[in-house]
Design a protein around this motif. Structure first.
Motif, PDB file in Angstrom:
ATOM      1  N   VAL A 281       0.881  -1.087   0.161  1.00 12.18           N
ATOM      2  CA  VAL A 281       0.091   0.065  -0.088  1.00 12.18           C
ATOM      3  C   VAL A 281       0.805   1.222  -0.079  1.00 12.18           C
ATOM      4  O   VAL A 281       0.440   2.400  -0.540  1.00 12.18           O
ATOM      5  N   MET A 282       1.891   1.238   0.572  1.00 10.88           N
ATOM      6  CA  MET A 282       3.003   2.348   0.680  1.00 10.88           C
ATOM      7  C   MET A 282       3.410   2.541  -0.743  1.00 10.88           C
ATOM      8  O   MET A 282       3.444   3.910  -1.069  1.00 10.88           O
ATOM      9  N   ALA A 283       3.866   1.682  -1.566  1.00  7.33           N
ATOM     10  CA  ALA A 283       4.347   1.798  -2.839  1.00  7.33           C
ATOM     11  C   ALA A 283       3.057   2.297  -3.770  1.00  7.33           C
ATOM     12  O   ALA A 283       3.065   3.022  -4.811  1.00  7.33           O
ATOM     13  N   MET A 284       1.843   2.053  -3.433  1.00  4.44           N
ATOM     14  CA  MET A 284       0.721   2.055  -4.110  1.00  4.44           C
ATOM     15  C   MET A 284       0.107   3.786  -3.970  1.00  4.44           C
ATOM     16  O   MET A 284      -0.473   4.334  -5.002  1.00  4.44           O
ATOM     17  N   LEU A 285       0.363   4.286  -2.720  1.00  2.73           N
ATOM     18  CA  LEU A 285      -0.105   5.666  -2.323  1.00  2.73           C
ATOM     19  C   LEU A 285       0.164   6.604  -3.271  1.00  2.73           C
ATOM     20  O   LEU A 285      -0.841   7.532  -3.578  1.00  2.73           O
ATOM     21  N   PRO A 286       1.472   6.840  -3.690  1.00  3.90           N
ATOM     22  CA  PRO A 286       1.693   7.796  -4.599  1.00  3.90           C
ATOM     23  C   PRO A 286       1.092   7.780  -5.909  1.00  3.90           C
ATOM     24  O   PRO A 286       0.850   8.968  -6.414  1.00  3.90           O
ATOM     25  N   VAL A 287       0.974   6.672  -6.604  1.00  3.08           N
ATOM     26  CA  VAL A 287       0.376   6.496  -7.868  1.00  3.08           C
ATOM     27  C   VAL A 287      -1.232   6.918  -7.653  1.00  3.08           C
ATOM     28  O   VAL A 287      -1.725   7.598  -8.408  1.00  3.08           O
ATOM     29  N   LEU A 288      -1.846   6.592  -6.657  1.00  2.07           N
ATOM     30  CA  LEU A 288      -3.250   6.799  -6.365  1.00  2.07           C
ATOM     31  C   LEU A 288      -3.353   8.490  -6.177  1.00  2.07           C
ATOM     32  O   LEU A 288      -4.432   9.032  -6.801  1.00  2.07           O
TER      33      LEU A 288
END
Length: 308
Positions: A281-288
């Motif tokens: 989720v940490m890696a996904m948050l900037p993309v979202l």
């Protein structure tokens, strides 16, 4: 004096449909309305199904990142009883996600700035100036889009190694810039062609140089296109895995994609699945966040060329 005789009205046949204006076929608008309604409901239904397919895995991953390991396997679809924020802290510190995150920000930030600056200058020249070899250079960039990166991994490794840039942040930045330039030039060349030439000509008349005209006049006008191509490059570079795996084997300089794979391998034997989902989720948050903040600018950049 001649008079004009008015013909007697002809009675309508019993089987003919008459509208309020006296024209037959009054059922056509109603039929078209029903067809439009059915099509509208069908298209909205497809969009709802697609949204559920996209959103549900994201929601499930975020929900799972706050569970403990027993809850993940015991009740995978239920809400967490308590929020285990220690999963995030454990992934951030013990799994070294903070180091991976910082390396990714440095690589993607530097490559994104370099790609936009070099790509916008090349696209402006190709779009606004006629010179021998213009189309040849343009088609070279387009050819770079169709060249699979898999075919370039081995020679690229030796080139980067001979230049002394292997396992370095700046070496990975240069490779990312070269990897993203073809699409950036292709996208911005089409965008610069839609901008009005009268503004640049007025600047030249007032004595502005080509450099000043580009940076102070044309580049601000191309802001929607820059934001759009910047978002696309950000997503592609943030999620890049193949290039850093080959060119960045130093564990201290790993990016997020490499860190997640390493975390999945190591935590798979320890059973720390909650920490793995927290790192995901940490890696996904900037993309979202990029999608949410710049979604309007992306749409404006994609449609600007068609509307002008």
């Amino acid at each position: 004096m001649k008079t004009t005789e008015t013909p007697a009205p002809v009675p309508a046949e019993s089987g003919a449909a008459v509208t309020k204006a006296g024209a037959p076929g009054g059922g056509e608008p109603a039929r078209h309305t029903r067809e439009g309604t059915v099509l509208n409901v069908f298209s909205h239904g497809i969009l709802v199904i697609w949204a559920i397919m996209v959103v549900m895995p994201l929601v499930w991953a975020v929900m799972t990142s706050f569970k403990d390991d027993a809850s993940i396997f015991g009740s995978p679809w239920s809400l967490p009883d308590t929020l285990h924020f220690d999963n995030w802290s454990r992934a951030w510190t013990q799994a070294h996600m903070s180091d991976y995150f910082l390396n990714t920000v440095l690589v993607v930030g530097g490559s994104l700035v370099g790609t936009l600056v070099l790509g916008s200058m090349a696209a402006y020249v190709l779009a606004r100036f006629d010179f021998p070899g213009n189309r040849f250079i343009y088609y070279l960039f387009i050819g770079g889009m169709s060249f699979p990166v898999m075919l370039a991994l081995v020679p690229l490794f030796y080139v980067v190694n001979n230049m002394g840039l292997l396992n370095t942040i700046h070496g990975l930045i240069l490779v990312y810039i070269a990897y993203s330039l073809p699409f950036t030039v292709f996208f911005l060349t089409a965008f610069f062609r839609t901008l009005p030439s009268s503004v640049a000509e007025a600047a030249f008349v007032d004595g502005a140089s080509h450099t000043r005209t580009f940076f102070q006049i044309m580049l601000p006008m191309a802001k929607p296109g820059l934001i759009s191509v910047g978002i696309f490059n950000f997503l592609g570079q943030w999620n890049q895995y193949m290039l850093p795996t080959v060119l960045n084997t130093d564990e201290d300089k790993h990016v997020l994609t490499q860190g997640l794979v390493q975390l999945a391998v190591s935590q798979g034997y320890k059973g720390d699945w909650s920490g793995l989902f927290a790192g995901l989720v940490m890696a996904m948050l900037p993309v979202l966040a990029a999608y949410i903040v710049f979604q309007r600018q992306v749409v404006q950049g994609l449609t600007a060329g068609a509307l002008k």
